[in-house]
Design a protein around this motif. Structure first.
Motif: not given
Length: 160
Positions: A53-55, A67-69, A89-90
């Motif tokens: 939601a906030e990533s 980030i932030n997941s 990492k994606l």
């Protein structure tokens, strides 16, 4: 001639979805990216836990990071359990990474994750969107349009 529909990804099990992203951002391009996870993270995601939601994602040194997941610790994990909010990492092609980097640097766009899911072969994937933030008046326009569509549906249903 009708516009071709954008390619949709084959999602079998959606784990986490960012429902506010389509309201807060004007989405330009959608990419499918793999995600590098540890064993306990995969197990926690398979149980349906996780939040994006906030990533956001960022390009750093030719790599894209989520980030932030939040993937909570696996309940049966031992001392090798993972850290819940670590950057992940994606996995993307270099050409896609370069396009993203150029758009974020020059055009002021943002990389927003739309959903995390498992595809038909069982691999965890992230649906990543290259998007531009909406202003307040754009959001009001979206709300008006959505309400009008809903009202149209009611009118059509009532009149048969």
């Amino acid at each position: 001639m009708a516009r071709p529909k954008p390619a949709t990804f084959e999602k079998t099990k959606v784990v986490a979805e960012n429902r506010r992203a389509k309201f807060d951002y004007a989405i330009e391009t959608v990419y499918e990216a793999g995600i590098a996870l540890t064993g306990t993270e995969v197990k926690a995601l398979r149980t349906g836990q996780g939040s994006i939601a906030e990533s956001y994602a960022e390009v750093d040194d030719g790599q894209v990071w989520l980030i932030n997941s939040n993937v909570p610790e696996f309940s049966h994990g031992n001392r090798f359990n993972h850290e819940p909010k670590r950057p992940r990492k994606l996995l993307l092609h270099e050409r896609e990474i370069n396009k993203m980097h150029g758009a974020v640097a020059r055009e002021g766009m943002t990389l927003v994750p739309l959903s995390i899911y498992f595809n038909s072969s069982g691999k965890a994937k992230v649906e990543l969107a290259l998007a531009k933030g909406k202003k307040a008046h754009d959001k009001r326009e979206t709300i008006k349009e959505r309400d009008w569509k809903r009202e149209q549906g009611r009118l059509m249903r009532d009149r048969g």
